[in-house]
Motif scaffolding. Structure first.
Motif, PDB file in Angstrom:
ATOM      1  N   SER A 164     -24.785  41.615 -27.719  1.00 57.51           N
ATOM      2  CA  SER A 164     -24.651  42.957 -27.160  1.00 57.51           C
ATOM      3  C   SER A 164     -23.938  43.829 -28.190  1.00 57.51           C
ATOM      4  CB  SER A 164     -23.847  42.903 -25.864  1.00 57.51           C
ATOM      5  OG  SER A 164     -22.490  42.728 -26.155  1.00 57.51           O
ATOM      6  N   SER A 165     -24.269  45.140 -28.202  1.00 57.31           N
ATOM      7  CA  SER A 165     -23.655  45.947 -29.261  1.00 57.31           C
ATOM      8  C   SER A 165     -22.148  46.116 -29.082  1.00 57.31           C
ATOM      9  CB  SER A 165     -24.386  47.264 -29.477  1.00 57.31           C
ATOM     10  OG  SER A 165     -24.486  47.947 -28.281  1.00 57.31           O
ATOM     11  N   PRO A 166     -21.591  46.205 -27.846  1.00 57.97           N
ATOM     12  CA  PRO A 166     -20.121  46.291 -27.792  1.00 57.97           C
ATOM     13  C   PRO A 166     -19.446  45.078 -28.419  1.00 57.97           C
ATOM     14  CG  PRO A 166     -21.071  46.476 -25.570  1.00 57.97           C
ATOM     15  CD  PRO A 166     -22.206  46.299 -26.525  1.00 57.97           C
ATOM     16  N   LEU A 167     -20.053  43.898 -28.288  1.00 58.82           N
ATOM     17  CA  LEU A 167     -19.450  42.710 -28.883  1.00 58.82           C
ATOM     18  C   LEU A 167     -19.606  42.765 -30.407  1.00 58.82           C
ATOM     19  CD1 LEU A 167     -18.001  40.025 -28.542  1.00 58.82           C
ATOM     20  CD2 LEU A 167     -20.191  38.911 -28.144  1.00 58.82           C
ATOM     21  N   ARG A 168     -20.805  43.087 -30.847  1.00 61.56           N
ATOM     22  CA  ARG A 168     -21.057  43.132 -32.295  1.00 61.56           C
ATOM     23  C   ARG A 168     -20.119  44.126 -32.983  1.00 61.56           C
ATOM     24  NH1 ARG A 168     -26.629  43.301 -32.594  1.00 61.56           N
ATOM     25  NH2 ARG A 168     -26.434  45.514 -32.143  1.00 61.56           N
ATOM     26  N   ASP A 169     -19.912  45.272 -32.330  1.00 62.48           N
ATOM     27  CA  ASP A 169     -19.084  46.316 -32.932  1.00 62.48           C
ATOM     28  C   ASP A 169     -17.627  45.908 -33.101  1.00 62.48           C
ATOM     29  OD1 ASP A 169     -21.317  47.831 -32.978  1.00 62.48           O
ATOM     30  OD2 ASP A 169     -20.786  49.089 -31.253  1.00 62.48           O
ATOM     31  N   ARG A 170     -17.195  44.893 -32.420  1.00 63.00           N
ATOM     32  CA  ARG A 170     -15.795  44.485 -32.527  1.00 63.00           C
ATOM     33  C   ARG A 170     -15.531  43.514 -33.676  1.00 63.00           C
ATOM     34  NH1 ARG A 170     -16.385  46.486 -27.528  1.00 63.00           N
ATOM     35  NH2 ARG A 170     -14.561  47.433 -26.555  1.00 63.00           N
ATOM     36  N   PHE A 171     -16.582  43.147 -34.390  1.00 70.30           N
ATOM     37  CA  PHE A 171     -16.378  42.301 -35.576  1.00 70.30           C
ATOM     38  C   PHE A 171     -16.206  43.191 -36.804  1.00 70.30           C
ATOM     39  CE2 PHE A 171     -18.478  39.309 -32.712  1.00 70.30           C
ATOM     40  CZ  PHE A 171     -17.708  38.179 -32.904  1.00 70.30           C
ATOM     41  N   GLY A 172     -15.132  42.956 -37.549  1.00 73.23           N
ATOM     42  CA  GLY A 172     -14.890  43.752 -38.757  1.00 73.23           C
ATOM     43  C   GLY A 172     -15.758  43.294 -39.915  1.00 73.23           C
ATOM     44  N   LEU A 173     -16.152  42.032 -39.917  1.00 72.26           N
ATOM     45  CA  LEU A 173     -16.965  41.483 -40.997  1.00 72.26           C
ATOM     46  C   LEU A 173     -18.203  40.854 -40.382  1.00 72.26           C
ATOM     47  CD1 LEU A 173     -13.906  39.793 -42.631  1.00 72.26           C
ATOM     48  CD2 LEU A 173     -15.366  41.359 -43.921  1.00 72.26           C
ATOM     49  N   ILE A 174     -19.355  41.317 -40.777  1.00 65.68           N
ATOM     50  CA  ILE A 174     -20.604  40.760 -40.250  1.00 65.68           C
ATOM     51  C   ILE A 174     -21.418  40.269 -41.436  1.00 65.68           C
ATOM     52  CG2 ILE A 174     -22.695  41.241 -38.912  1.00 65.68           C
ATOM     53  CD1 ILE A 174     -21.193  43.317 -37.357  1.00 65.68           C
ATOM     54  N   GLN A 175     -21.652  38.976 -41.498  1.00 66.22           N
ATOM     55  CA  GLN A 175     -22.296  38.399 -42.669  1.00 66.22           C
ATOM     56  C   GLN A 175     -23.441  37.491 -42.298  1.00 66.22           C
ATOM     57  OE1 GLN A 175     -21.530  38.787 -46.086  1.00 66.22           O
ATOM     58  NE2 GLN A 175     -20.351  40.516 -45.333  1.00 66.22           N
ATOM     59  N   ARG A 176     -24.524  37.628 -43.093  1.00 70.18           N
ATOM     60  CA  ARG A 176     -25.694  36.816 -42.843  1.00 70.18           C
ATOM     61  C   ARG A 176     -25.734  35.660 -43.835  1.00 70.18           C
ATOM     62  NH1 ARG A 176     -31.758  38.414 -42.511  1.00 70.18           N
ATOM     63  NH2 ARG A 176     -32.576  36.944 -44.021  1.00 70.18           N
ATOM     64  N   LEU A 177     -26.087  34.492 -43.361  1.00 75.61           N
ATOM     65  CA  LEU A 177     -26.245  33.349 -44.271  1.00 75.61           C
ATOM     66  C   LEU A 177     -27.716  33.216 -44.636  1.00 75.61           C
ATOM     67  CD1 LEU A 177     -23.534  32.622 -42.600  1.00 75.61           C
ATOM     68  CD2 LEU A 177     -23.799  30.462 -43.801  1.00 75.61           C
ATOM     69  N   GLU A 178     -27.958  32.964 -45.924  1.00 76.89           N
ATOM     70  CA  GLU A 178     -29.322  32.882 -46.424  1.00 76.89           C
ATOM     71  C   GLU A 178     -29.720  31.415 -46.607  1.00 76.89           C
ATOM     72  OE1 GLU A 178     -30.833  35.725 -47.021  1.00 76.89           O
ATOM     73  OE2 GLU A 178     -29.138  37.130 -47.110  1.00 76.89           O
ATOM     74  N   PHE A 179     -31.028  31.166 -46.619  1.00 76.90           N
ATOM     75  CA  PHE A 179     -31.486  29.837 -47.024  1.00 76.90           C
ATOM     76  C   PHE A 179     -31.023  29.605 -48.465  1.00 76.90           C
ATOM     77  CE2 PHE A 179     -34.649  30.611 -43.628  1.00 76.90           C
ATOM     78  CZ  PHE A 179     -34.434  29.458 -42.908  1.00 76.90           C
ATOM     79  N   TYR A 180     -30.772  28.359 -48.811  1.00 71.56           N
ATOM     80  CA  TYR A 180     -30.232  28.029 -50.132  1.00 71.56           C
ATOM     81  C   TYR A 180     -31.350  27.870 -51.158  1.00 71.56           C
ATOM     82  CZ  TYR A 180     -25.716  27.210 -47.925  1.00 71.56           C
ATOM     83  OH  TYR A 180     -24.543  27.368 -47.238  1.00 71.56           O
ATOM     84  N   SER A 181     -31.025  28.212 -52.402  1.00 76.00           N
ATOM     85  CA  SER A 181     -31.985  28.014 -53.486  1.00 76.00           C
ATOM     86  C   SER A 181     -32.045  26.519 -53.795  1.00 76.00           C
ATOM     87  CB  SER A 181     -31.519  28.758 -54.730  1.00 76.00           C
ATOM     88  OG  SER A 181     -30.358  28.121 -55.232  1.00 76.00           O
TER      89      SER A 181
END
Ligand code: ADP
Length: 327
Positions: A164-181
């Motif tokens: 939900s966007s209210p929950l997402r907005d409360r994170f100061g750092l949002i990071q995506r993990l990528e598949f590894y090379s």
């Protein structure tokens, strides 16, 4: 609930524990993630503060739990581990929050599956380190606020879009993990082989790296199967041909596709003329849960360019078709 082993869904009975890197410097790959979080950790240490809340998203097995544990280690605090589906009753999450020590990390896996009540308890906890509890019922109900120590919530999800966007907005750092090379995976496999005291040639590590769907958890799992095979055959030094032979039984092909990947691609080709076909239709035909198909099976196929998501549904690409024909 909070025991690390309870959530270590490693597919190998949690025995991967010993293979997890503990420090940021040992965490292989994901350079952007490490850079961003490394700076945040350093700044937090200088301020003697709690780290800002972190949301990690990406397919399973890419190192979200591992990163939460690494962050705790770097900050010199402990990390409590929970999984959203296990936080069914309000008192589950209340109990977790009330037991937190200052600056500790609380890791919640599959955070997109938190129920509404739990989520609403988290909002003031994340924002103001406050827990708003309703005491009593009906007209006599009253809200009591409890102060919490500053803490860090680390949320992990395979489906960032379902948060939900209210929950997402409360994170100061949002990071995506990528598949590894492949080279990062090779390094992970070699490191794990060393920890498992298995003599593995560089080309053998490369063979495993090519067959693990870009995912460290799968790399470690395949490595264990190779180790089993080698010990039963009495092979002391494992070379590439041994890996190829050992993994042939596990039906992973040269690009790392497993049977469920291939089933999806060939269904698209044979029953839908290459697509487009809707996610729910494909899931029903495969007998899979649409969420799993979308969050676990599809991302790697999209990354390889074998599959495309279009507004009208999933489409098999020429590269995907070529791979099926070659197989
Ligand atoms: P997730 O929480 O994203 O599902 P995990 O953090 O449980 O994934 O990672 C699965 C396993 O893969 C870990 O036990 C660890 O051994 C290995 N692993 C993950 N990321 C890395 C990495 N960057 N370097 C080395 N090993 C890793």
């Amino acid at each position: 609930l909070v025991a690390p082993e309870a959530t270590a869904a490693e597919g190998d009975g949690g025995r991967d524990e010993g293979l997890r890197p503990r420090r940021l410097a040992d965490y292989i790959g994901q350079s952007e993630l490490k850079q961003v979080l490394g700076i945040a950790v350093e700044a937090t240490r200088l301020r003697n503060d709690a780290l800002d809340h972190v949301l990690l998203y990406g397919p399973p097995g890419l190192g979200k739990t591992t990163m939460a544990l690494v962050l705790a280690e770097e900050l010199g605090v402990s990390c409590r581990i929970a999984s959203a589906p296990a936080l069914e009753r309000p008192r589950d999450i209340v109990g977790l929050l009330m037991n937190l020590q200052p600056r500790e990390l609380l890791f919640i896996d599959e955070i997109h599956r938190l129920n509404r009540v739990a989520e609403e308890l988290l909002y003031p906890a994340m924002e103001d380190f406050r827990l708003d509890l309703t005491v009593g019922a009906g007209p006599a109900a009253r809200t009591r606020s409890l102060e919490l120590p500053p803490f860090t919530l680390v949320g992990a999800t395979t489906k960032a879009g379902s948060l939900s966007s209210p929950l997402r907005d409360r994170f100061g750092l949002i990071q995506r993990l990528e598949f590894y090379s492949c080279s990062d995976l090779e390094a992970i496999v070699s490191r794990s082989a060393q920890l498992l005291q298995l003599e593995l040639a560089a080309e053998a590590a490369a063979e495993i790296a090519r067959r693990c769907r870009g995912t460290p958890r799968i790399a470690n799992r395949l490595l264990r199967r190779v180790r089993d095979f080698a010990s039963v055959r009495g092979i002391a030094a494992v070379g590439a041909p041994v890996v190829v032979e050992a993994l042939a039984m596990h039906r992973v092909d040269g690009r790392g596709l497993d049977p469920s990947d291939r089933r999806l691609l060939s269904l698209l080709e044979t029953s839908y003329g290459g697509g487009p076909a809707g996610l729910d239709t494909l899931a029903a035909a495969l007998g899979e849960d649409p969420d799993t198909l979308e969050a676990v099976v599809e991302p790697f196929l999209l990354q390889l360019g074998f599959l495309q998501r279009t507004p009208r549904g999933r489409v098999l690409t020429d590269a995907g078709r070529a791979h099926l024909e070659a197989a």
